[in-house]
Motif scaffolding. Structure first.
Motif, PDB file in Angstrom:
ATOM      1  N   MET A 279       0.822  -1.272   0.136  1.00  0.00           N
ATOM      2  CA  MET A 279       0.035  -0.101  -0.013  1.00  0.00           C
ATOM      3  C   MET A 279       0.985   1.219  -0.170  1.00  0.00           C
ATOM      4  SD  MET A 279      -2.690   1.652   2.850  1.00  0.00           S
ATOM      5  CE  MET A 279      -1.448   1.943   4.002  1.00  0.00           C
ATOM      6  N   LEU A 280       1.830   1.138   1.013  1.00  0.00           N
ATOM      7  CA  LEU A 280       2.748   2.396   0.976  1.00  0.00           C
ATOM      8  C   LEU A 280       3.608   2.551  -0.281  1.00  0.00           C
ATOM      9  CD1 LEU A 280       4.388   2.053   4.592  1.00  0.00           C
ATOM     10  CD2 LEU A 280       2.663   3.902   3.675  1.00  0.00           C
ATOM     11  N   ASN A 281       4.000   1.642  -0.840  1.00  0.00           N
ATOM     12  CA  ASN A 281       4.460   1.553  -2.290  1.00  0.00           C
ATOM     13  C   ASN A 281       3.612   2.260  -3.427  1.00  0.00           C
ATOM     14  OD1 ASN A 281       6.987   1.624  -3.858  1.00  0.00           O
ATOM     15  ND2 ASN A 281       7.027  -0.772  -3.733  1.00  0.00           N
TER      16      ASN A 281
ATOM     17  N   LEU B  43       2.018   6.615  -6.822  1.00  0.00           N
ATOM     18  CA  LEU B  43       0.900   7.662  -6.989  1.00  0.00           C
ATOM     19  C   LEU B  43       1.590   8.861  -7.265  1.00  0.00           C
ATOM     20  CD1 LEU B  43      -1.873   8.207  -7.775  1.00  0.00           C
ATOM     21  CD2 LEU B  43      -2.230   8.505  -5.227  1.00  0.00           C
ATOM     22  N   VAL B  44       2.359   9.276  -6.079  1.00  0.00           N
ATOM     23  CA  VAL B  44       3.192  10.568  -6.149  1.00  0.00           C
ATOM     24  C   VAL B  44       4.085  10.643  -7.128  1.00  0.00           C
ATOM     25  CG1 VAL B  44       4.922  11.842  -4.735  1.00  0.00           C
ATOM     26  CG2 VAL B  44       3.243  10.709  -3.496  1.00  0.00           C
ATOM     27  N   MET B  45       5.048   9.708  -7.355  1.00  0.00           N
ATOM     28  CA  MET B  45       5.777   9.660  -8.685  1.00  0.00           C
ATOM     29  C   MET B  45       5.237  10.058 -10.202  1.00  0.00           C
ATOM     30  SD  MET B  45       8.749   6.860  -7.425  1.00  0.00           S
ATOM     31  CE  MET B  45       9.678   7.164  -8.992  1.00  0.00           C
ATOM     32  N   ASP B  46       3.845   9.188 -10.405  1.00  0.00           N
ATOM     33  CA  ASP B  46       3.184   9.570 -11.306  1.00  0.00           C
ATOM     34  C   ASP B  46       2.592  10.884 -11.714  1.00  0.00           C
ATOM     35  OD1 ASP B  46       3.269   6.794 -12.174  1.00  0.00           O
ATOM     36  OD2 ASP B  46       1.336   6.228 -11.401  1.00  0.00           O
ATOM     37  N   ALA B  47       2.294  11.471 -10.598  1.00  0.00           N
ATOM     38  CA  ALA B  47       1.997  12.841 -10.449  1.00  0.00           C
ATOM     39  C   ALA B  47       3.171  13.838 -10.759  1.00  0.00           C
ATOM     40  CB  ALA B  47       1.436  13.531  -9.090  1.00  0.00           C
TER      41      ALA B  47
END
Length: 142
Positions: free
Chosen positions: A97-99, A104-108
């Protein structure tokens, strides 16, 4: 005469010279592998446990008692097999989940800088342990 072409970059698993790697392992590489391993592990172990549990329920009280005996003691607490399986699945869940949040942050478009990427990777590893411990401590208090 043949012209010399510049040296091409090598893959991370290939050696140059005598046992000198081109890439050094970092936490960002570890969490990438952990993400795949925890996802596959949860799917495999979870499916096996679910099918076994459903088959035990459908087969009757004796089969269900056998299923329970594998994971619990006579007092109803988890035995060593139960602890390993269920704490392992919990750690896999929280790490995955944390990964996923990290991805998700990196995709942003954020956290591609090496220092920040390594920091988020360490947070994923440590956070998996912290959240697993907090979850099981919370269950133990009830």
């Amino acid at each position: 005469m043949a012209s010399r072409t510049p040296a091409r970059p090598r893959s991370p698993h290939l050696f140059s010279g005598f046992l000198k790697l081109h890439y050094s392992w970092g936490p960002h590489m570890l969490v990438s592998i952990l993400h795949r391993a925890t996802g596959s592990g949860m799917a495999t172990v979870g499916t096996v446990l679910l099918v076994w549990w459903l088959a035990a329920i459908a087969s009757g009280a004796e089969a269900y008692a056998t299923f329970q005996d594998v994971f619990t003691t006579d007092a109803g607490n988890l035995n060593i097999v139960g602890w390993v399986v269920f704490v392992g699945i919990t750690y896999a869940f929280f790490t995955h989940m944390l990964n996923g949040i990290r991805h998700l942050v990196m995709d942003a478009g954020a956290a591609f800088e090496l220092k920040r990427n390594k920091m988020f990777s360490l947070i994923v590893i440590a956070g998996g342990f912290v959240l697993t411990a907090a979850f099981w401590l919370y269950l133990g208090m009830k």
